[in-house]
Design a protein around this motif. Structure first.
Motif, short mmCIF file in Angstrom:
data_model
loop_
_atom_site.label_atom_id
_atom_site.label_comp_id
_atom_site.label_asym_id
_atom_site.label_seq_id
_atom_site.Cartn_x
_atom_site.Cartn_y
_atom_site.Cartn_z
N GLU B 90 90.65 12.98 -11.54
CA GLU B 90 89.93 12.28 -12.60
C GLU B 90 90.39 12.75 -13.98
O GLU B 90 89.60 13.06 -14.87
N THR B 91 91.71 12.80 -14.12
CA THR B 91 92.28 13.28 -15.38
C THR B 91 92.81 12.12 -16.20
O THR B 91 93.34 11.16 -15.63
N PRO B 92 92.69 12.19 -17.53
CA PRO B 92 93.32 11.15 -18.36
C PRO B 92 94.83 11.39 -18.51
O PRO B 92 95.53 10.54 -19.04
N VAL B 390 100.75 22.08 -12.67
CA VAL B 390 100.49 20.70 -13.12
C VAL B 390 99.01 20.36 -12.96
O VAL B 390 98.39 19.77 -13.85
N ILE B 391 98.45 20.76 -11.83
CA ILE B 391 97.02 20.49 -11.59
C ILE B 391 96.17 21.19 -12.65
O ILE B 391 95.24 20.61 -13.22
N ASP B 392 96.51 22.44 -12.93
CA ASP B 392 95.76 23.18 -13.96
C ASP B 392 95.87 22.50 -15.33
O ASP B 392 94.88 22.39 -16.05
N LEU B 393 97.06 22.06 -15.67
CA LEU B 393 97.25 21.37 -16.96
C LEU B 393 96.46 20.06 -16.99
O LEU B 393 95.83 19.72 -18.00
N ALA B 394 96.49 19.33 -15.87
CA ALA B 394 95.80 18.04 -15.81
C ALA B 394 94.29 18.23 -15.93
O ALA B 394 93.59 17.40 -16.54
N LEU B 395 93.78 19.32 -15.36
CA LEU B 395 92.34 19.60 -15.46
C LEU B 395 91.96 20.02 -16.87
O LEU B 395 90.86 19.72 -17.35
N LYS B 401 89.73 15.88 -22.79
CA LYS B 401 89.89 14.42 -22.94
C LYS B 401 91.19 14.05 -23.64
O LYS B 401 91.21 13.26 -24.59
N GLU B 402 92.28 14.64 -23.17
CA GLU B 402 93.59 14.39 -23.77
C GLU B 402 94.48 13.61 -22.80
O GLU B 402 94.66 14.02 -21.66
N GLU B 403 95.08 12.54 -23.29
CA GLU B 403 95.92 11.69 -22.44
C GLU B 403 97.38 12.16 -22.48
O GLU B 403 98.26 11.40 -22.86
N LYS B 404 97.61 13.40 -22.10
CA LYS B 404 98.97 13.95 -22.20
C LYS B 404 99.87 13.47 -21.06
O LYS B 404 99.39 13.04 -20.01
#
Lengths: 429, 429
Positions: B90-92, B390-395, B401-404
């Protein structure tokens, strides 16, 4: 040399060859009444959308968006020209292969596994039960069900469960429950399990266990990896892509070759092209179904009604068969050890649209090793059957100085079959 | 969702980042004289074109046509958006991976193996000798040499030779001669072999055996799978393709992540993008090198001159090192168990262009299983290190709330590492 399709060129419809048959396909018969099976009876183990596809007379059937999205993880698959193999054989023929081994489970099987999981999901089913021998089909269904939140229960022939841990682990990694069969959890399994808890099992027993689970529980359905019309339908994505890829090259195949176990990878590549033979648009193309000599269904079987399984639970289907009780010797190409073949494929063979041939295991592995050493990819022993025929055709072209175009299906990679290659390289067969 | 490049979009030059360094790379030192190694000395084990690449100041180096043709069997590799993983988290954030596991040997390693085989062939070499631990590199070199008619001799750490027969068979299938190391055929091996013919071996001993073969025989050279500048150069094909693929989407990554063993898959993806950070064109991108906690070279090592092997046969190179005699615990990601890192990568890390982090094995496998269950592909345990980050960054993106845009290298598949996943799933570590 690879011929790519872009993701937006992925075909959006499956091709159904049934409308092109000159006479209706002989229907499956109820084993009790010997009358055509009613759709209602099939509903106990299959969802309605798949039963409709099984009986459909529509030429084109739209692929659901949800299925296309998952296909998009590995499809379109590359069409590759086997230039190094051509050079090695010094043949004027052009050899192309469709590489289905690039899918995550490593074969063409997920083309139908994903579709079956989707239709079961939208029909309210919670769990799919199936059988698996060496694990190709079981791992494809495990892969597919996880995308739709379905449970997956796989009855794996105990001998394989013990000898082939990698595919068992793969299924578990994808969240499936894998039971060595015969198991103590079904009536069908129990009768064998209670006599011998270490019973090595058979595909026949495993099928019975999986079907029993589906009969027993309303929210559980059964899934089959080959033979049925809807399975062959889903596989036509292979041939439809290949047709577009050949068009990009401005070529049309003179020979199309595939191995045949139940018939799904063969039909998947062949049917979209076979249509043009039936319509007379490309009458010259030859279609070659390649079998192991140990299980020569098309080349030596009889065309008659027979059971799909060894226990007699399935409907009777009209097909070339070696007899439901035929036990092929334990060759390494486990995926080709089926006593029958898909009825649709059998009807087309019966009407002379398809040719068939059979090879002994040793020649097949020799061809597989040559392919690995020229093209780099290790073929599944099943796919190596097709390669053997392709080599023979290419050498014939060399003799006759003919620049023919040969297309075959590399239905899967052989990375889980390396112990079989090891045995071959050590001269053990 | 897959982003394809067509075969004619395959980059035709490798990218060399050396001209962008703010100061010259500290040269490798001769272990005897402690002075910079002369190219002549390297000629005993490497061909001149690779030595030239090792020292080149040219930004772009043309890829030979013969290499491009073999790359064409699996390249360009797909760039895939991990939509299912994004949904699960559920990451942006948008997560993309470059799938190097689609090569026939199953990893990024053939990018350099094919190039090295080619340059040795045109330099008149007949045989390549190398070492391999788990077999990733050895199988890639076996794969590569067969295209050029070179012999291939692989010294495989005996413990792996016995425990990992699949990669050994793969090498033999591709025509290589595989020797369990220590072997009785070299002086380096003999001293261990004669004491104990069942000596489990080490990468250090295997390297010594392979280098000895190259020293001994004029027509035999040595090939290394990581660390050296020319190896990293060949791997930049990964990042160059990824750059074109991101351009097609109109996106540029905010984070680029890769695992680091010797550094070649990381550098291969990262360097073409890192150039834009150095030039100030894209200063915001963060580059993350991910290590195992069991072998934390960048995160805990010292930046100093050290030997590349454990025996002290190689030149001294300036790098982050845990000490040439460091023995990491036997984690499953065998490809990340190296005491040092590529000098080029170390210099860029030293100057602050790259960040590094380390994870324990259990968290890495948890990430690998999640990836397999959402995206379908089983990652190599090495690549699963990148996935964990990657998972840590996405979380983090979810929290903020950053769409990186996150890009990582799936350096290889894990189909030969299933027993490690099995151990994890059974709670054995």
């Amino acid at each position: 040399m690879k011929v790519y399709l872009s993701p937006d060129e992925l075909p959006r419809k499956w091709f159904n060859i049934v409308p092109y048959l000159s006479e209706p396909l002989p229907p499956p018969l109820d084993p009790e009444t010997k009358k055509p099976v009613s759709p209602e009876k099939l509903l106990v183990i299959f969802p309605m959308p798949l039963i409709e596809q099984e009986m459909s007379m529509e030429e084109w059937i739209p692929i659901p968006e949800e299925v296309l999205q998952i296909y998009g993880l590995w499809r379109p698959t590359p069409l590759i020209r086997a230039l190094n193999l051509e050079r090695f054989l010094e043949t004027p023929a052009k050899i192309f292969y469709k590489h289905e081994g690039v899918s995550p489970p490593g074969s063409h099987k997920p083309n139908t596994a994903v579709s079956q999981a989707y239709y079961n999901k939208i029909s309210g089913i919670k769990k799919l039960a199936t059988e698996t021998g060496a694990g190709q089909w079981g791992s494809s269904l495990a892969f597919a069900t996880q995308f739709f939140g379905l449970e997956c229960e796989v009855y794996m022939v105990r001998a394989s469960f013990k000898q082939k841990p990698y595919r068992r682990i793969l299924m578990e990694l994808w969240g499936a429950k894998v039971e060595p069969s015969p198991s103590p959890h079904t009536k069908a399994g129990k009768q064998f399990y209670e006599i011998d808890p270490e019973h090595p099992g058979s595909l026949g027993i495993a099928i019975s266990e999986a079907i029993e689970r589906a009969f027993e529980d309303k929210s559980t359905n059964y899934a089959l990896g080959s033979v049925l019309n809807h399975v062959l339908l889903h596989q036509t994505i292979i041939g439809l892509e290949a047709e577009l890829q050949m068009q990009k090259l401005g070529l049309y195949p003179d020979y199309i070759v595939g191995c045949v176990g139940g018939g799904s990878n063969f039909a998947g590549l062949v049917f979209p092209f076979l249509k043009h033979k039936i319509t007379g648009e490309h009458p010259q193309t030859e279609f070659w179904a390649v079998e192991p000599e140990a299980c020569p269904t098309l080349t030596k079987g009889e065309y008659r009604y027979d059971y799909g399984d060894t226990v007699g639970l399935t409907p009777l289907i009209k097909m070339y068969t070696l007899g439901a009780d035929f036990v092929p010797s334990p060759i390494h190409a486990g995926g080709l050890r089926y006593h029958g073949d898909a009825p649709l494929l059998c009807a087309l063979y019966h009407h002379g649209f398809i040719k068939a041939c059979a090879y002994p295991q040793e020649e097949v592995f020799k061809a597989g090793v040559l392919f690995a050493r020229t093209e780099g990819t290790v073929p599944a022993p099943e796919s190596a059957h097709a390669i053997k025929k392709v080599i023979d055709l290419a050498l014939e072209c060399k003799k006759n100085k003919e620049e023919k175009v040969i297309l075959f299906n590399l239905s899967g990679h052989g990375y889980f079959d390396l112990s079989a290659y090891d045995a071959y390289l050590r001269g053990e067969f």
